[in-house]
Design a protein around this motif. Structure first.
Motif, PDB file in Angstrom:
ATOM      1  N   GLN A   2       0.854  -1.184   0.000  1.00 32.83           N
ATOM      2  CA  GLN A   2       0.000   0.000   0.000  1.00 32.83           C
ATOM      3  C   GLN A   2       0.890   1.234   0.000  1.00 32.83           C
ATOM      4  OE1 GLN A   2      -2.237  -0.435   3.566  1.00 32.83           O
ATOM      5  NE2 GLN A   2      -3.561  -2.048   2.754  1.00 32.83           N
ATOM      6  N   ILE A   3       0.692   2.082  -1.016  1.00 33.39           N
ATOM      7  CA  ILE A   3       1.530   3.267  -1.141  1.00 33.39           C
ATOM      8  C   ILE A   3       0.641   4.506  -1.068  1.00 33.39           C
ATOM      9  CG2 ILE A   3       3.158   4.510  -2.594  1.00 33.39           C
ATOM     10  CD1 ILE A   3       3.815   1.815  -3.894  1.00 33.39           C
ATOM     11  N   ALA A   4       0.952   5.386  -0.143  1.00 32.61           N
ATOM     12  CA  ALA A   4       0.251   6.662  -0.021  1.00 32.61           C
ATOM     13  C   ALA A   4       1.235   7.763  -0.406  1.00 32.61           C
ATOM     14  CB  ALA A   4      -0.242   6.866   1.400  1.00 32.61           C
ATOM     15  N   THR A   5       0.918   8.506  -1.432  1.00 35.60           N
ATOM     16  CA  THR A   5       1.802   9.552  -1.915  1.00 35.60           C
ATOM     17  C   THR A   5       1.199  10.916  -1.570  1.00 35.60           C
ATOM     18  OG1 THR A   5       2.414   8.119  -3.757  1.00 35.60           O
ATOM     19  CG2 THR A   5       3.060  10.411  -3.915  1.00 35.60           C
ATOM     20  N   THR A   6       2.010  11.771  -0.944  1.00 36.17           N
ATOM     21  CA  THR A   6       1.572  13.105  -0.560  1.00 36.17           C
ATOM     22  C   THR A   6       2.462  14.131  -1.251  1.00 36.17           C
ATOM     23  OG1 THR A   6       0.939  12.230   1.596  1.00 36.17           O
ATOM     24  CG2 THR A   6       1.111  14.615   1.397  1.00 36.17           C
ATOM     25  N   PHE A   7       1.834  15.096  -1.905  1.00 37.98           N
ATOM     26  CA  PHE A   7       2.567  16.167  -2.579  1.00 37.98           C
ATOM     27  C   PHE A   7       2.437  17.437  -1.750  1.00 37.98           C
ATOM     28  CE2 PHE A   7       1.361  13.189  -5.863  1.00 37.98           C
ATOM     29  CZ  PHE A   7       2.517  13.076  -6.626  1.00 37.98           C
ATOM     30  N   ARG A   8       3.555  18.075  -1.469  1.00 34.61           N
ATOM     31  CA  ARG A   8       3.546  19.318  -0.706  1.00 34.61           C
ATOM     32  C   ARG A   8       4.139  20.437  -1.562  1.00 34.61           C
ATOM     33  NH1 ARG A   8       6.210  16.881   4.708  1.00 34.61           N
ATOM     34  NH2 ARG A   8       4.427  15.710   5.450  1.00 34.61           N
ATOM     35  N   HIS A   9       3.410  21.534  -1.654  1.00 30.75           N
ATOM     36  CA  HIS A   9       3.861  22.721  -2.380  1.00 30.75           C
ATOM     37  C   HIS A   9       4.117  22.430  -3.863  1.00 30.75           C
ATOM     38  CE1 HIS A   9       4.222  24.527   1.557  1.00 30.75           C
ATOM     39  NE2 HIS A   9       5.115  23.613   1.922  1.00 30.75           N
ATOM     40  N   ALA A  21       6.029   4.290  -7.126  1.00 27.00           N
ATOM     41  CA  ALA A  21       5.513   2.931  -6.935  1.00 27.00           C
ATOM     42  C   ALA A  21       6.417   1.906  -7.609  1.00 27.00           C
ATOM     43  CB  ALA A  21       4.093   2.831  -7.482  1.00 27.00           C
ATOM     44  N   GLU A  22       6.906   2.248  -8.801  1.00 31.15           N
ATOM     45  CA  GLU A  22       7.799   1.342  -9.539  1.00 31.15           C
ATOM     46  C   GLU A  22       9.103   1.132  -8.773  1.00 31.15           C
ATOM     47  OE1 GLU A  22      10.537   1.931 -13.446  1.00 31.15           O
ATOM     48  OE2 GLU A  22       8.431   2.540 -13.650  1.00 31.15           O
ATOM     49  N   LYS A  23       9.646   2.217  -8.233  1.00 31.34           N
ATOM     50  CA  LYS A  23      10.896   2.109  -7.472  1.00 31.34           C
ATOM     51  C   LYS A  23      10.694   1.336  -6.162  1.00 31.34           C
ATOM     52  CE  LYS A  23      13.885   4.126 -10.038  1.00 31.34           C
ATOM     53  NZ  LYS A  23      15.102   3.445 -10.474  1.00 31.34           N
ATOM     54  N   LEU A  24       9.546   1.506  -5.532  1.00 36.22           N
ATOM     55  CA  LEU A  24       9.286   0.805  -4.267  1.00 36.22           C
ATOM     56  C   LEU A  24       9.070  -0.690  -4.465  1.00 36.22           C
ATOM     57  CD1 LEU A  24       7.095   3.392  -2.361  1.00 36.22           C
ATOM     58  CD2 LEU A  24       9.306   2.504  -1.649  1.00 36.22           C
ATOM     59  N   GLU A  25       8.808  -1.130  -5.683  1.00 35.51           N
ATOM     60  CA  GLU A  25       8.663  -2.571  -5.960  1.00 35.51           C
ATOM     61  C   GLU A  25       9.977  -3.307  -5.687  1.00 35.51           C
ATOM     62  OE1 GLU A  25       5.956  -4.475  -6.814  1.00 35.51           O
ATOM     63  OE2 GLU A  25       4.844  -2.650  -6.339  1.00 35.51           O
ATOM     64  N   ARG A  26      11.116  -2.601  -5.821  1.00 30.91           N
ATOM     65  CA  ARG A  26      12.423  -3.223  -5.556  1.00 30.91           C
ATOM     66  C   ARG A  26      12.567  -3.650  -4.099  1.00 30.91           C
ATOM     67  NH1 ARG A  26      16.398   1.142  -8.199  1.00 30.91           N
ATOM     68  NH2 ARG A  26      16.911   1.288  -6.002  1.00 30.91           N
ATOM     69  N   VAL A  27      11.809  -3.022  -3.213  1.00 33.13           N
ATOM     70  CA  VAL A  27      11.901  -3.288  -1.779  1.00 33.13           C
ATOM     71  C   VAL A  27      11.301  -4.651  -1.433  1.00 33.13           C
ATOM     72  CG1 VAL A  27      11.039  -2.458   0.445  1.00 33.13           C
ATOM     73  CG2 VAL A  27      11.944  -0.857  -1.208  1.00 33.13           C
ATOM     74  N   LYS A  28      10.386  -5.128  -2.252  1.00 33.90           N
ATOM     75  CA  LYS A  28       9.688  -6.387  -1.955  1.00 33.90           C
ATOM     76  C   LYS A  28      10.627  -7.583  -1.842  1.00 33.90           C
ATOM     77  CE  LYS A  28       5.032  -5.631  -3.582  1.00 33.90           C
ATOM     78  NZ  LYS A  28       3.996  -6.072  -4.516  1.00 33.90           N
ATOM     79  N   LYS A  29      11.780  -7.534  -2.481  1.00 32.61           N
ATOM     80  CA  LYS A  29      12.697  -8.669  -2.404  1.00 32.61           C
ATOM     81  C   LYS A  29      13.339  -8.800  -1.020  1.00 32.61           C
ATOM     82  CE  LYS A  29      16.503  -6.189  -4.596  1.00 32.61           C
ATOM     83  NZ  LYS A  29      17.315  -6.090  -5.789  1.00 32.61           N
ATOM     84  N   TYR A  30      13.271  -7.750  -0.211  1.00 32.02           N
ATOM     85  CA  TYR A  30      13.838  -7.794   1.125  1.00 32.02           C
ATOM     86  C   TYR A  30      12.803  -8.150   2.182  1.00 32.02           C
ATOM     87  CZ  TYR A  30      17.732  -5.459  -1.125  1.00 32.02           C
ATOM     88  OH  TYR A  30      18.765  -5.152  -1.960  1.00 32.02           O
TER      89      TYR A  30
END
Length: 181
Positions: A2-9, A21-30
């Motif tokens: 589950q990814i929640a993205t917040t944009f500020r300013h 989201a694509e970059k965070l998929e790399r974390v799943k292997k750990y």
């Protein structure tokens, strides 16, 4: 994940959201457990900051990075997260219990001891058989001292009855003699 993205300013961007989201998929292997990720993307004048917080079962990892480009900031922060997770995995490997046979035997004996304690009826533990030879009480006490035992079962040479000599807590000796009714 589950990814929640917040944009500020800054304006919301689907391209940045999908890139994160694509970059965070790399974390799943750990970590293979359900993961919740919060991504904060902030722009302050010319600084582009990316901050990521990962939460999984028993672990929370935070990292932040700032550059002149938001995509570069996301790349750098994900690299930091990956390094932290790699270190975390290595620590887990280092702290795993060894699998030598001695520890397995100890664990088995602990389990059997616990199961014996949980039984309601008393358990008879097999012991060795000894031959009882006739002797006097004084001889039995001397024999008990020589064998470094707390008690000795013997046959009294004068009465031919089975007696027990034992060491008392105060250092003296006790004698148990059977009586017939």
């Amino acid at each position: 994940m589950q990814i929640a993205t917040t944009f500020r300013h800054m304006e919301q961007s689907d391209a940045l959201k999908s890139y994160a989201a694509e970059k965070l998929e790399r974390v799943k292997k750990y970590i293979d457990e359900p993961i919740a990720a919060q991504v904060f993307l902030t722009v302050e004048k010319i600084r582009h900051m990316a901050e990521v917080t990962l939460t999984a079962k028993g672990i929370t990892i935070k990292a932040a990075e700032e550059t002149n480009d938001m995509y570069a900031a996301l790349d750098a922060v994900i690299d930091k997260i990956e390094r932290q997770l790699r270190r975390y995995k290595e620590r887990l490997k280092d702290h795993k219990p060894s699998t030598d046979t001695r520890s397995i035997e100890v664990q088995k004996s602990i389990v059997t001891a616990e199961s014996i304690e949980q039984q309601i009826a008393p358990v008879i533990i097999p012991s060795k058989t000894i031959s009882i030879k006739p002797m006097s009480v004084e001889e039995a006490v001397m024999q008990m001292d020589l064998l470094h035992k707390d008690f000795l079962v013997f046959t009294d040479s004068s009465t031919e009855a089975i007696n027990v000599v034992y060491r008392r807590k105060d250092g003296n000796y006790g004698l148990i003699e059977p009586t017939r009714k």
